[in-house]
Design an enzyme around this catalytic site. Structure first.
Site, PDB file in Angstrom:
ATOM      1  N   ARG A   1      -2.343 -14.062   3.919  1.00  0.00           N
ATOM      2  CA  ARG A   1      -2.930 -13.247   4.960  1.00  0.00           C
ATOM      3  C   ARG A   1      -1.872 -13.647   6.227  1.00  0.00           C
ATOM      4  O   ARG A   1      -2.000 -13.140   7.771  1.00  0.00           O
ATOM      5  CB  ARG A   1      -4.465 -14.159   5.397  1.00  0.00           C
TER       6      ARG A   1
ATOM      7  N   ARG B   1       2.402  -6.227   9.510  1.00  0.00           N
ATOM      8  CA  ARG B   1       1.537  -5.206   9.585  1.00  0.00           C
ATOM      9  C   ARG B   1       2.362  -4.870  11.120  1.00  0.00           C
ATOM     10  O   ARG B   1       1.999  -3.858  11.366  1.00  0.00           O
ATOM     11  CB  ARG B   1      -0.085  -5.642   9.953  1.00  0.00           C
TER      12      ARG B   1
ATOM     13  N   ASN C   1      -2.205  -0.072   7.035  1.00  0.00           N
ATOM     14  CA  ASN C   1      -1.256  -1.399   7.624  1.00  0.00           C
ATOM     15  C   ASN C   1      -0.935  -2.080   6.072  1.00  0.00           C
ATOM     16  O   ASN C   1      -0.417  -2.879   6.238  1.00  0.00           O
ATOM     17  CB  ASN C   1      -2.238  -1.599   8.344  1.00  0.00           C
TER      18      ASN C   1
ATOM     19  N   HIS D   1      -1.808  -5.154   1.785  1.00  0.00           N
ATOM     20  CA  HIS D   1      -3.217  -5.970   1.023  1.00  0.00           C
ATOM     21  C   HIS D   1      -3.566  -6.974   1.250  1.00  0.00           C
ATOM     22  O   HIS D   1      -2.181  -7.456   0.076  1.00  0.00           O
ATOM     23  CB  HIS D   1      -3.935  -5.376   0.121  1.00  0.00           C
TER      24      HIS D   1
ATOM     25  N   THR E   1      -5.560  -7.276  11.186  1.00  0.00           N
ATOM     26  CA  THR E   1      -5.722  -6.142  10.378  1.00  0.00           C
ATOM     27  C   THR E   1      -5.347  -4.650  11.119  1.00  0.00           C
ATOM     28  O   THR E   1      -4.903  -3.991  10.854  1.00  0.00           O
ATOM     29  CB  THR E   1      -6.938  -5.138  10.029  1.00  0.00           C
TER      30      THR E   1
ATOM     31  N   TYR F   1     -12.328  -1.538  -3.956  1.00  0.00           N
ATOM     32  CA  TYR F   1     -12.471  -1.955  -2.225  1.00  0.00           C
ATOM     33  C   TYR F   1     -14.289  -1.366  -2.124  1.00  0.00           C
ATOM     34  O   TYR F   1     -15.062  -1.676  -0.943  1.00  0.00           O
ATOM     35  CB  TYR F   1     -12.356  -0.276  -1.559  1.00  0.00           C
TER      36      TYR F   1
ATOM     37  N   GLU G   1      -9.682 -10.370  -7.382  1.00  0.00           N
ATOM     38  CA  GLU G   1      -9.471  -9.259  -7.364  1.00  0.00           C
ATOM     39  C   GLU G   1      -8.072  -9.368  -8.214  1.00  0.00           C
ATOM     40  O   GLU G   1      -7.299  -7.652  -8.480  1.00  0.00           O
ATOM     41  CB  GLU G   1      -8.545  -9.145  -5.911  1.00  0.00           C
TER      42      GLU G   1
ATOM     43  N   LYS H   1       1.158  -1.407  -0.556  1.00  0.00           N
ATOM     44  CA  LYS H   1       0.606   0.017   0.392  1.00  0.00           C
ATOM     45  C   LYS H   1       0.910   1.141  -0.369  1.00  0.00           C
ATOM     46  O   LYS H   1       2.161   1.114   0.092  1.00  0.00           O
ATOM     47  CB  LYS H   1      -0.847   0.358   1.336  1.00  0.00           C
TER      48      LYS H   1
HETATM   49  P1  IDP Z   1      -7.809  -7.079   5.185  1.00  0.00           P
HETATM   50  O1  IDP Z   1      -7.259  -5.820   5.022  1.00  0.00           O
HETATM   51  O2  IDP Z   1      -7.151  -6.960   7.065  1.00  0.00           O
HETATM   52  O3  IDP Z   1      -8.424  -8.328   5.263  1.00  0.00           O
HETATM   53  P2  IDP Z   1     -10.591  -5.786   5.978  1.00  0.00           P
HETATM   54  O4  IDP Z   1     -11.308  -5.710   7.031  1.00  0.00           O
HETATM   55  O5  IDP Z   1     -10.974  -6.182   5.041  1.00  0.00           O
HETATM   56  O6  IDP Z   1      -9.642  -6.472   6.750  1.00  0.00           O
HETATM   57  O7  IDP Z   1     -10.709  -3.633   5.643  1.00  0.00           O
HETATM   58  C1  IDP Z   1     -10.173  -3.097   4.405  1.00  0.00           C
HETATM   59  C2  IDP Z   1      -8.696  -2.090   4.964  1.00  0.00           C
HETATM   60  O8  IDP Z   1      -9.263  -0.824   4.707  1.00  0.00           O
HETATM   61  C3  IDP Z   1      -7.592  -2.380   5.941  1.00  0.00           C
HETATM   62  O9  IDP Z   1      -6.293  -3.059   5.359  1.00  0.00           O
HETATM   63  C4  IDP Z   1      -8.299  -1.135   6.332  1.00  0.00           C
HETATM   64  O10 IDP Z   1      -6.411  -0.180   5.428  1.00  0.00           O
HETATM   65  C5  IDP Z   1      -8.907  -0.067   6.245  1.00  0.00           C
HETATM   66  N1  IDP Z   1      -9.871  -0.321   7.776  1.00  0.00           N
HETATM   67  C6  IDP Z   1     -10.607  -1.454   8.005  1.00  0.00           C
HETATM   68  N2  IDP Z   1     -10.648  -1.230   9.316  1.00  0.00           N
HETATM   69  C7  IDP Z   1     -10.423  -0.189   9.339  1.00  0.00           C
HETATM   70  C8  IDP Z   1     -11.140   0.734  10.496  1.00  0.00           C
HETATM   71  O11 IDP Z   1     -11.616   0.526  11.204  1.00  0.00           O
HETATM   72  N3  IDP Z   1     -10.994   2.010   9.765  1.00  0.00           N
HETATM   73  C9  IDP Z   1     -10.016   2.234   9.563  1.00  0.00           C
HETATM   74  N4  IDP Z   1      -9.550   1.792   7.759  1.00  0.00           N
HETATM   75  C10 IDP Z   1      -9.634   0.025   7.843  1.00  0.00           C
HETATM   76 MG    MG Z   2      -9.919  -7.498   3.356  1.00  0.00          MG
END
Ligand code: IDP
Ligand code: MG
Length: 139
Positions: free
Chosen positions: A86, A103, A113, A116, A92, A50, A127, A10
């Site tokens: 993962r 992470r 973070n 992805h 996350t 997204y 994707e 990212k």
């Molecule tokens: P993941 O990347 O671990 O699969 P997801 O829940 O799919 O997590 O969320 C996608 C992305 O959205 C996360 O990687 C992060 O960059 C962002 N994100 C997720 N939850 C939050 C939040 O509560 N606040 C701000 N950004 C978030």
């Molecule tokens: Mg995700």
């Protein structure tokens, strides 16, 4: 048959010159890089990627951030690529990520973070097709 997953390094990680370090960890885990390129998504492209999160409170901020600078997108392959990557990424929320994960070490916060990874083989296919055509993916 080997499985594929989509990885994104990212903008926060590209900005800090962490691409090589993250790719090194990916390769060290045994994941094979089958495609790799730089992208700088615009807001609409980030929203499309997204789309599953379009009703979340963080959607606008997330898509601003993901379109704020260049990212690297890659197709990774292994027996169990989705779960293997993962696990390497970590949770996350960086504070919940296990020691030794990408992470845990590099994420700035829950949004920025660093990486992805697809969360299922079905989403991986969608994707991968979002960013790559078949000619760009090596066998
Ligand atoms: P993941 O990347 O671990 O699969 P997801 O829940 O799919 O997590 O969320 C996608 C992305 O959205 C996360 O990687 C992060 O960059 C962002 N994100 C997720 N939850 C939050 C939040 O509560 N606040 C701000 N950004 C978030
Ligand atoms: Mg995700």
């Amino acid at each position: 048959m080997a499985q594929q997953t989509l990885a994104i390094i990212k903008p926060d990680a590209i900005e800090r010159n962490l691409m090589g370090e993250i790719l090194k960890r990916i390769e060290a885990t045994g994941l094979r890089v089958r495609a790799l390129k730089m992208v700088h998504m615009d807001k609409e492209q980030a929203k499309g990627f997204y789309a599953v999160h379009s009703d979340k409170p963080f959607f606008d901020s997330l898509t601003d951030y993901m379109s704020s600078g260049p990212a690297a997108v890659a197709v990774l392959e292994a027996e169990n690529a989705v779960d293997a990557y993962r696990s390497l990424m970590g949770a996350t929320k960086p504070e919940e990520a296990e020691v030794g994960t990408i992470r845990k070490e590099f994420a700035l916060d829950i949004e920025k973070n660093s990486v992805h990874g697809s969360d299922s083989p079905e989403n991986a296919e969608r994707e991968i097709n979002y960013f790559f055509n078949q000619l760009e993916i090596v066998n």
